[in-house]
Write an enzyme that holds these catalytic residues in place. Structure first.
Site, PDB file in Angstrom:
ATOM      1  CG  ASP A  67       2.484  20.897  13.554  1.00  0.00           C
ATOM      2  OD1 ASP A  67       1.681  21.634  14.137  1.00  0.00           O
ATOM      3  OD2 ASP A  67       2.159  20.124  12.640  1.00  0.00           O
ATOM      4  CD  GLU A 143       4.819  16.667   4.855  1.00  0.00           C
ATOM      5  OE1 GLU A 143       3.797  15.963   4.828  1.00  0.00           O
ATOM      6  OE2 GLU A 143       4.889  17.780   4.320  1.00  0.00           O
TER       7      GLU A 143
HETATM    8  C1  F6R Z   1      -1.210  21.077  12.019  1.00  0.00           C
HETATM    9  C2  F6R Z   1      -1.050  19.683  11.702  1.00  0.00           C
HETATM   10  C3  F6R Z   1      -1.326  19.156  10.335  1.00  0.00           C
HETATM   11  C4  F6R Z   1      -2.764  19.382   9.896  1.00  0.00           C
HETATM   12  C5  F6R Z   1      -2.999  18.829   8.509  1.00  0.00           C
HETATM   13  C6  F6R Z   1      -4.410  19.059   8.028  1.00  0.00           C
HETATM   14  O1  F6R Z   1      -0.898  21.302  13.367  1.00  0.00           O
HETATM   15  O2  F6R Z   1      -0.681  18.965  12.553  1.00  0.00           O
HETATM   16  O3  F6R Z   1      -1.056  17.769  10.332  1.00  0.00           O
HETATM   17  O4  F6R Z   1      -3.621  18.772  10.817  1.00  0.00           O
HETATM   18  O5  F6R Z   1      -2.110  19.413   7.607  1.00  0.00           O
HETATM   19  O6  F6R Z   1      -4.607  20.422   7.849  1.00  0.00           O
HETATM   20  P1  F6R Z   1      -6.038  21.020   7.533  1.00  0.00           P
HETATM   21  O7  F6R Z   1      -6.854  20.804   8.762  1.00  0.00           O
HETATM   22  O8  F6R Z   1      -5.784  22.469   7.273  1.00  0.00           O
HETATM   23  O9  F6R Z   1      -6.577  20.288   6.356  1.00  0.00           O
END
Ligand code: F6R
Length: 251
Positions: A67, A143
């Site tokens: 993304d 989401e």
């Molecule tokens: C980012 C992504 C998101 C994150 C998720 C968790 O490329 O795909 O789905 O993996 O928001 O984020 P963290 O690791 O910061 O808790």
């Protein structure tokens, strides 16, 4: 599904790096689906060390990221392209032209989303897709919503995601409201999926993803339908999942 429960973030990162490096050794020109966020930072760090030491090479590897924020240039220090360069690509021997991130500045997002899907299709989909997990159960930026979206698409970020990501920006008001994300079609087309999770604030999401109903209100729950998922988490993130007696963890 295989589950590895590790003591802490460092051990989780090492295990994930181990599984990714095994894929690169097995298939030097593999396609890696990659994620950003806090969780994979330690994994990338470990892979950098092993790559620098000459244990294996990323020279033939192709990568596709999940993304990108809409409206951020690759040079913006909060863009996901910038994150990948700073945390991983600039430190390993991958060829820059073999790394792919959606274009957050694309004037026509429909064209960009279709281009990205076609690119992933032309690469033969990911051999291994690395995923983090949102507290609300999102994967990539898919989401919670009323249906699983198959294709790469533009998504309105939920307030929970904006709040969670505000820590990286000067204020919550600076967090972009939209992102381009790979859809669940390309994610599920990966031959193997490696989901990593760390910390107590992920425990509910991990539990809901793997023990709850398959429901687009918890996008990660679709992974229950994939036949090769590896979950690597630290004790805190897996605490609710492993409390379920039917779940068995790899020794
Ligand atoms: C980012 C992504 C998101 C994150 C998720 C968790 O490329 O795909 O789905 O993996 O928001 O984020 P963290 O690791 O910061 O808790």
């Amino acid at each position: 599904m295989r589950i590895y429960q590790e003591a802490d973030y460092t051990a989780m990162s090492r295990r994930a790096a181990n599984l990714i490096s095994a894929e690169v050794v097995r298939k030097p020109d593999c396609v890696l689906g990659l994620a950003t966020g806090s969780t994979p930072v330690g994994t990338y760090k470990q892979l950098r060390v092993w790559n620098r030491r000459g244990d294996f090479s990323f020279k033939e590897v192709r990568s596709v990221n999940l993304d990108e924020y809409r409206g951020l240039a690759p040079t913006h220090d909060q863009s996901y392209r910038y994150f990948m360069q700073a945390n991983f690509f600039d430190h390993i021997d991958i060829r820059p032209e073999n790394t792919h991130v959606p274009d957050g500045l694309a004037a026509d997002t429909d064209v960009e989303c279709a281009r990205y899907d076609e690119l992933i299709r032309s690469l033969g989909y990911a051999d291994l897709q690395l995923l983090g997990l949102g507290r609300n159960g999102h994967i990539g930026f898919n989401e919670p919503c009323g249906r699983f979206v198959k294709e790469t698409h533009v998504v309105d970020l939920t307030q929970s995601t904006i709040d969670a990501n505000a820590r990286f920006f000067a204020s919550a008001g600076d967090v972009p409201r939209q992102a381009l994300t790979m859809g669940v079609g390309c994610i599920m087309a990966a031959r193997r999926i490696l989901l990593i999770a760390s910390g107590e604030d992920k425990a509910d999401a991990v539990y809901n993803a793997f023990c709850g109903p398959i429901d687009p209100h918890c996008p990660a729950s679709i992974l229950q339908l994939h036949n090769d998922v590896i979950l690597v988490g630290d004790k805190a993130a897996l605490s609710k999942l492993t409390a379920n007696k039917e779940v068995s963890v790899c020794k």
